[in-house]
Design an enzyme around this catalytic site. Structure first.
Site, PDB file in Angstrom:
ATOM      1  N   ARG A 181      -9.076  -0.471   3.615  1.00 19.00           N
ATOM      2  CA  ARG A 181      -8.239   0.595   3.114  1.00 19.00           C
ATOM      3  C   ARG A 181      -6.780  -0.070   2.863  1.00 19.00           C
ATOM      4  NH1 ARG A 181      -7.533   6.028   6.334  1.00 19.00           N
ATOM      5  NH2 ARG A 181      -6.325   6.185   4.687  1.00 19.00           N
ATOM      6  N   CYS A 185      -5.898  12.123  11.844  1.00 19.61           N
ATOM      7  CA  CYS A 185      -6.911  10.807  11.668  1.00 19.61           C
ATOM      8  C   CYS A 185      -6.740  10.126  13.104  1.00 19.61           C
ATOM      9  CB  CYS A 185      -6.274   9.933  10.797  1.00 19.61           C
ATOM     10  SG  CYS A 185      -4.593   9.283  11.014  1.00 19.61           S
ATOM     11  N   LYS A 242       0.828  -1.238   0.124  1.00 20.36           N
ATOM     12  CA  LYS A 242       0.156   0.182  -0.056  1.00 20.36           C
ATOM     13  C   LYS A 242       0.817   1.166   0.044  1.00 20.36           C
ATOM     14  CE  LYS A 242      -1.740   1.783   4.054  1.00 20.36           C
ATOM     15  NZ  LYS A 242      -1.586   3.256   4.074  1.00 20.36           N
ATOM     16  N   ASN A 243       1.912   1.130   0.816  1.00 27.43           N
ATOM     17  CA  ASN A 243       2.904   2.531   1.079  1.00 27.43           C
ATOM     18  C   ASN A 243       3.691   2.697  -0.174  1.00 27.43           C
ATOM     19  OD1 ASN A 243       1.157   2.914   3.295  1.00 27.43           O
ATOM     20  ND2 ASN A 243       2.700   2.257   4.737  1.00 27.43           N
ATOM     21  N   ASP A 254       4.325   0.798  12.347  1.00 26.88           N
ATOM     22  CA  ASP A 254       2.924  -0.003  11.814  1.00 26.88           C
ATOM     23  C   ASP A 254       3.044  -1.393  12.215  1.00 26.88           C
ATOM     24  OD1 ASP A 254       3.233   1.589   8.472  1.00 26.88           O
ATOM     25  OD2 ASP A 254       2.494   2.267  10.369  1.00 26.88           O
ATOM     26  N   ARG A 274      -0.949  14.301  12.334  1.00 24.55           N
ATOM     27  CA  ARG A 274      -0.297  14.034  11.061  1.00 24.55           C
ATOM     28  C   ARG A 274      -0.389  15.307  10.002  1.00 24.55           C
ATOM     29  NH1 ARG A 274      -2.070   8.496   8.455  1.00 24.55           N
ATOM     30  NH2 ARG A 274      -0.142   8.319   7.770  1.00 24.55           N
TER      31      ARG A 274
HETATM   32  C1  EPZ Z   1       4.137   6.967   6.208  1.00 29.18           C
HETATM   33  O1  EPZ Z   1       3.170   7.839   7.068  1.00 29.18           O
HETATM   34  C2  EPZ Z   1       3.201   5.850   6.227  1.00 29.18           C
HETATM   35  N1  EPZ Z   1       2.139   6.075   5.291  1.00 29.18           N
HETATM   36  C3  EPZ Z   1       2.605   5.316   7.741  1.00 29.18           C
HETATM   37  O2  EPZ Z   1       1.941   4.089   7.236  1.00 29.18           O
HETATM   38  C4  EPZ Z   1       3.944   4.973   8.525  1.00 29.18           C
HETATM   39  O3  EPZ Z   1       3.529   4.664   9.746  1.00 29.18           O
HETATM   40  C5  EPZ Z   1       4.823   6.284   8.664  1.00 29.18           C
HETATM   41  O4  EPZ Z   1       5.064   6.590   7.340  1.00 29.18           O
HETATM   42  C6  EPZ Z   1       6.130   5.879   9.216  1.00 29.18           C
HETATM   43  O5  EPZ Z   1       6.839   5.108   8.552  1.00 29.18           O
HETATM   44  C7  EPZ Z   1       2.246   5.866   3.968  1.00 29.18           C
HETATM   45  O6  EPZ Z   1       3.533   5.892   3.583  1.00 29.18           O
HETATM   46  C8  EPZ Z   1       0.896   6.146   3.241  1.00 29.18           C
HETATM   47  P1  EPZ Z   1       5.645  10.541   8.882  1.00 29.18           P
HETATM   48  P2  EPZ Z   1       3.589   9.296   7.073  1.00 29.18           P
HETATM   49  O7  EPZ Z   1       5.536  11.860   7.803  1.00 29.18           O
HETATM   50  O8  EPZ Z   1       4.232   9.847   5.958  1.00 29.18           O
HETATM   51  C9  EPZ Z   1       4.733  13.729  12.128  1.00 29.18           C
HETATM   52  C10 EPZ Z   1      -0.051   2.723   7.380  1.00 29.18           C
HETATM   53  O9  EPZ Z   1      -0.840   2.147   8.324  1.00 29.18           O
HETATM   54  N2  EPZ Z   1       5.066  14.766  10.944  1.00 29.18           N
HETATM   55  O10 EPZ Z   1       7.071   9.657   8.596  1.00 29.18           O
HETATM   56  O11 EPZ Z   1       2.409  10.337   7.509  1.00 29.18           O
HETATM   57  C11 EPZ Z   1       3.608  12.984  11.963  1.00 29.18           C
HETATM   58  O12 EPZ Z   1       2.397  13.502  12.642  1.00 29.18           O
HETATM   59  C12 EPZ Z   1       0.531   4.187   7.691  1.00 29.18           C
HETATM   60  O13 EPZ Z   1       0.232   2.217   6.277  1.00 29.18           O
HETATM   61  C13 EPZ Z   1       4.882  16.264  11.320  1.00 29.18           C
HETATM   62  O14 EPZ Z   1       4.648  16.319  12.416  1.00 29.18           O
HETATM   63  O15 EPZ Z   1       4.452   9.660   8.379  1.00 29.18           O
HETATM   64  C14 EPZ Z   1       3.942  11.614  12.623  1.00 29.18           C
HETATM   65  O16 EPZ Z   1       3.608  11.779  14.106  1.00 29.18           O
HETATM   66  C15 EPZ Z   1       0.221   4.629   8.960  1.00 29.18           C
HETATM   67  N3  EPZ Z   1       5.037  16.961  10.331  1.00 29.18           N
HETATM   68  C16 EPZ Z   1       5.470  11.550  12.288  1.00 29.18           C
HETATM   69  O17 EPZ Z   1       5.866  12.926  12.134  1.00 29.18           O
HETATM   70  C17 EPZ Z   1       5.194  16.466   8.925  1.00 29.18           C
HETATM   71  O18 EPZ Z   1       5.437  17.414   8.056  1.00 29.18           O
HETATM   72  C18 EPZ Z   1       5.889  10.617  11.160  1.00 29.18           C
HETATM   73  O19 EPZ Z   1       5.181  10.919  10.021  1.00 29.18           O
HETATM   74  C19 EPZ Z   1       5.310  15.323   8.646  1.00 29.18           C
HETATM   75  C20 EPZ Z   1       5.227  14.219   9.757  1.00 29.18           C
END
Ligand code: EPZ
Length: 453
Positions: free
Chosen positions: A417, A116, A22-23, A306, A121
């Protein structure tokens, strides 16, 4: 709304194929919008997040042809730079359309992806990087949109303050067509990022990871057609690995890449688990009791956030006290109350952290509790369960499959999803699981519990 009826407690056995990741696929769909030539993507998982993203491609003016697990995308011209609020707010990766819209149209209207169930996020790290590339962004809280424009993206040097998986990917994609060289420092190392780099380079981009956390992109005039196969989903793989270990150890997982789940495999061995690989099929099993572990989630190559939900189910079967310290998302224990209904002995607490603002990957706010204590071994019993997010859903299904008796699991749309034909694949392993529409009466009865107003 759908629910699962699961009669758990039986041993499972057989072979299961892991779907396309998915990712990876969600970003491959965005990458296809960077060129005016057709891009063919194979091994696409048929999950609702993919269907939403393909609808968004059509919204901006692209043509989409999905047949079986292959999708052909061609965005000859971008005719609309606005991602619809309602659809966009459903899915985190809608914000990644910033890259093709700014690169090809110099303008984008992107809904705030918003929070969410696992956390706020925000996309501040994405926006900051794009601003360094010459974008001007204004968030209008009245319409809920980021209004972003540029006179042309230019190469820059940008260092991420903290790890961001999709933030790294958005900036890589924007930089492929920027004028000049972009150097991204403290960039994410999740394997999905390198899968995306592989696709983009096959489209004519010039990207290389020069250090573990440094990525260099030389902007090019345009990208061209490509065909790309989505690699197996490592999150799905570990879901089946833990399910195998807890239901007799006789599930063979096909097309699994153990390299991408190295940290999981070493923790699984720490817990006393065993694994074998026979002609590209992996089997995870137990020969003795499960030892308690202490997990700290972290960006790759650490223990993936995850994986912590399924791991918590595993640790309910350990002889002793385990802990999980979640450092990526502020609210990722949505499954805990549900698991407690099944007899699990859990406690959410706040571990000692010297400098939480630095330590946590999310934007830390005081009084949060980010640790989970799991007292094992507890025999889980059946219950009525509500799914709150995708990975929590998979965790609760594992719990219902190992618990004796009939469990009902509401909120299957969350699972759909990210897991294609999950119940069908579980049935093929011998699971007693049915999916049926929940009645209106049930829906209103459980709406309160689920916080659906
Ligand atoms: C990706 O989410 C994945 N989703 C997530 O998988 C995965 O858990 C995560 O990376 C960590 O590897 C997809 O690839 C679609 P982050 P992402 O940006 O990119 C904060 C699943 O179940 N943050 O690394 O959203 C954020 O809120 C999903 O498949 C900011 O504050 O993760 C989070 O707490 C869940 N500001 C943390 O950093 C920003 O601009 C990590 O976020 C960006 C992120």
């Amino acid at each position: 709304m759908k629910k699962y009826i699961i009669n758990g407690g039986s041993k499972l056995a057989g072979e299961v194929a892991v779907s396309g990741s998915k990712n990876v696929v969600l970003k491959a769909i965005i990458a296809a919008c960077l060129t005016n030539e057709p891009v063919e993507i194979k091994n696409v998982p048929l999950i609702s997040d993919v269907l939403v993203m393909l609808e968004l491609v059509k919204e901006i003016g692209g043509h989409v042809k999905l047949s079986g697990h292959t999708v052909k995308i061609s965005v000859e011209k971008i005719r609309n730079i606005k991602i619809p609020l309602e659809m966009g707010a459903k899915i985190r990766t809608s914000s990644m359309f910033l890259a093709p819209l700014l690169a090809r149209k110099k303008e984008a209207l992107i809904p705030n992806p918003g929070g969410c169930r696992i956390g706020a996020r925000p996309i501040d790290r994405h926006i900051e990087g794009l601003e360094k590339m010459g974008a001007v962004s204004k968030y209008n809280s009245r319409d809920g949109y980021f209004h972003v424009r540029t006179n042309g993206l230019k190469g820059t040097m940008y260092r991420f303050k903290k790890n961001t998986h999709t933030g790294t990917e958005t900036l890589i994609m924007a930089a492929t067509l920027a004028h000049g060289k972009t150097v991204l420092e403290n960039a994410a190392q999740e394997p999905e990022v390198d899968d995306l780099i592989g696709l983009l380079n096959s489209m004519g981009a010039k990207i290389k990871r020069t250090e573990p956390r440094t990525i260099v992109i030389d902007g090019v005039q345009k990208l061209h057609r490509a065909t790309f196969e989505i690699p197996p989903d490592r999150n799905e793989a570990i879901t089946f690995a833990i399910l195998s270990a807890l239901t007799g150890g006789a599930i063979y997982i096909k097309n699994i890449d153990l390299l991408d789940i190295k940290n999981f495999v070493s923790e699984f061995k720490e817990a006393g688990g065993k694994w074998e690989k026979k002609d590209s099929k992996a089997r995870f099993y137990l020969t003795g009791y499960v030892k308690p572990t202490h997990i700290l989630t972290a960006p790759h190559p650490g223990f993936m956030t995850d994986w912590q939900g399924p791991w918590a189910i595993f640790m309910t079967q350990a002889e002793g006290d385990s802990t999980i310290h979640e450092t990526i998302y502020e609210n990722r224990f949505g499954y805990v109350n549900e698991l407690a209904k099944m007899g699990a002995d859990l406690e959410i607490y706040q571990p000692e952290v010297v400098n939480p603002k630095e330590f946590y990957n999310f934007n830390y706010r005081k009084n949060g509790k980010h640790g989970l204590k799991i007292h094992g071994k507890t025999h889980l019993h059946n219950a009525v369960l509500n799914i709150s997010d995708l990975r929590a859903g998979a965790s609760l299904v594992i719990a219902a499959l190992i618990a004796k008796g009939e469990s009902i699991v509401f909120g299957i749309e969350y699972l759909e999803r990210g897991y294609e034909a999950f119940d069908k694949r579980l049935r093929s392993l011998g699971a007693d699981i049915d999916v049926i529409e929940e009645s209106l009466e049930e829906r209103s009865r459980y709406a309160g519990e689920r916080g659906i107003v």
